[in-house]
Design a protein around this motif. Structure first.
Motif, PDB file in Angstrom:
ATOM      1  N   TYR A  25       0.821  -1.199   0.000  1.00 10.96           N
ATOM      2  CA  TYR A  25       0.000   0.000   0.000  1.00 10.96           C
ATOM      3  C   TYR A  25       0.860   1.256   0.000  1.00 10.96           C
ATOM      4  CZ  TYR A  25      -3.626  -3.280   1.501  1.00 10.96           C
ATOM      5  OH  TYR A  25      -4.483  -4.339   1.581  1.00 10.96           O
ATOM      6  N   ASN A  26       0.386   2.260  -0.706  1.00  8.35           N
ATOM      7  CA  ASN A  26       0.973   3.589  -0.640  1.00  8.35           C
ATOM      8  C   ASN A  26       0.527   4.245   0.665  1.00  8.35           C
ATOM      9  OD1 ASN A  26       2.263   3.955  -3.284  1.00  8.35           O
ATOM     10  ND2 ASN A  26       0.191   3.682  -4.073  1.00  8.35           N
ATOM     11  N   ASP A  27       1.325   5.155   1.154  1.00  7.71           N
ATOM     12  CA  ASP A  27       0.948   5.914   2.340  1.00  7.71           C
ATOM     13  C   ASP A  27      -0.039   7.008   1.950  1.00  7.71           C
ATOM     14  OD1 ASP A  27       2.633   4.340   3.801  1.00  7.71           O
ATOM     15  OD2 ASP A  27       4.178   5.865   4.078  1.00  7.71           O
ATOM     16  N   PHE A  30      -7.129   7.012   1.928  1.00  2.00           N
ATOM     17  CA  PHE A  30      -7.813   6.480   0.757  1.00  2.00           C
ATOM     18  C   PHE A  30      -9.279   6.236   1.095  1.00  2.00           C
ATOM     19  CE2 PHE A  30      -3.371   5.528   0.651  1.00  2.00           C
ATOM     20  CZ  PHE A  30      -3.011   5.938  -0.628  1.00  2.00           C
ATOM     21  N   SER A  47      -6.391   5.260   6.587  1.00  2.00           N
ATOM     22  CA  SER A  47      -5.083   5.912   6.656  1.00  2.00           C
ATOM     23  C   SER A  47      -4.007   4.840   6.647  1.00  2.00           C
ATOM     24  CB  SER A  47      -4.954   6.746   7.923  1.00  2.00           C
ATOM     25  OG  SER A  47      -5.902   7.778   7.934  1.00  2.00           O
ATOM     26  N   ILE A  48      -3.056   5.002   5.735  1.00  3.67           N
ATOM     27  CA  ILE A  48      -1.934   4.069   5.609  1.00  3.67           C
ATOM     28  C   ILE A  48      -0.652   4.821   5.931  1.00  3.67           C
ATOM     29  CG2 ILE A  48      -0.683   2.510   4.047  1.00  3.67           C
ATOM     30  CD1 ILE A  48      -3.529   1.600   4.169  1.00  3.67           C
ATOM     31  N   LEU A 126      -8.863   0.060   0.029  1.00  2.99           N
ATOM     32  CA  LEU A 126      -7.573  -0.632  -0.026  1.00  2.99           C
ATOM     33  C   LEU A 126      -7.098  -0.841  -1.462  1.00  2.99           C
ATOM     34  CD1 LEU A 126      -8.030  -3.237   2.855  1.00  2.99           C
ATOM     35  CD2 LEU A 126      -6.524  -1.233   2.822  1.00  2.99           C
ATOM     36  N   ASN A 128      -7.656   1.279  -3.842  1.00  2.00           N
ATOM     37  CA  ASN A 128      -7.140   2.592  -4.203  1.00  2.00           C
ATOM     38  C   ASN A 128      -5.751   2.838  -3.608  1.00  2.00           C
ATOM     39  OD1 ASN A 128      -9.499   3.242  -5.586  1.00  2.00           O
ATOM     40  ND2 ASN A 128     -10.446   4.198  -3.807  1.00  2.00           N
ATOM     41  N   ALA A 129      -5.457   2.184  -2.487  1.00  2.00           N
ATOM     42  CA  ALA A 129      -4.173   2.391  -1.801  1.00  2.00           C
ATOM     43  C   ALA A 129      -3.045   1.537  -2.376  1.00  2.00           C
ATOM     44  CB  ALA A 129      -4.330   2.077  -0.319  1.00  2.00           C
ATOM     45  N   LYS A 130      -3.398   0.532  -3.170  1.00  2.00           N
ATOM     46  CA  LYS A 130      -2.360  -0.388  -3.670  1.00  2.00           C
ATOM     47  C   LYS A 130      -1.368   0.320  -4.579  1.00  2.00           C
ATOM     48  CE  LYS A 130      -4.459  -4.880  -3.255  1.00  2.00           C
ATOM     49  NZ  LYS A 130      -4.997  -6.040  -3.954  1.00  2.00           N
TER      50      LYS A 130
END
Length: 131
Positions: A25-27, A30, A47-48, A126, A128-130
């Motif tokens: 995941y990107n920080d 999302f 939040s990542i 999640l 979207n966060a990949k």
């Protein structure tokens, strides 16, 4: 001596592989939206940080697109109506996601449509966060 060197080299490689586990995941923050259904719709904001889920916000919106008043959704009678305890269920789902670091949550029997839609929203966030 040669065997000892090979053993040391193997341990070094294994340690390097373990410590180089890739973050998928990107920080950032999302958003994922669930589907519209008879009770409205739901969304999730995840939040990542450093590739890990560190916070999650779940919201439920009525058919008019207005976020519900969670003070009226406590499992107790309010103004002659008893709504499910979304305050508790939201907290339970958030805790489960943070522990599992995954959107693979259990569907809550008392609120199957809402919890299924939250699960969908979480997994969309999640995605979207990949990386």
């Amino acid at each position: 001596m040669k065997k000892l060197f090979i053993l040391f080299l193997n341990l070094l490689i294994i340690t390097s592989l373990i410590s180089c586990k890739k973050n998928i995941y990107n920080d950032g923050i999302f958003i994922g939206k669930g589907d519209n259904y008879s009770y409205g719709y739901d969304d999730a904001a995840i939040s990542i940080d450093e590739g890990k889920i560190v916070d999650l916000t779940l919201r439920h919106f009525n058919q008019n697109g207005k976020e519900i008043n969670y003070e009226e959704w406590t499992g107790k009678e309010v103004n002659g109506v008893t709504n499910p305890n979304l305050q508790k269920y939201r907290g339970d789902i958030i805790q489960e996601v943070l522990e599992k670091q995954s959107g693979e949550i259990d569907i809550i029997e008392e609120i199957p449509e809402i919890s299924s839609n939250w699960k969908l929203a979480i997994n969309r966030a999640l995605e979207n966060a990949k990386k």
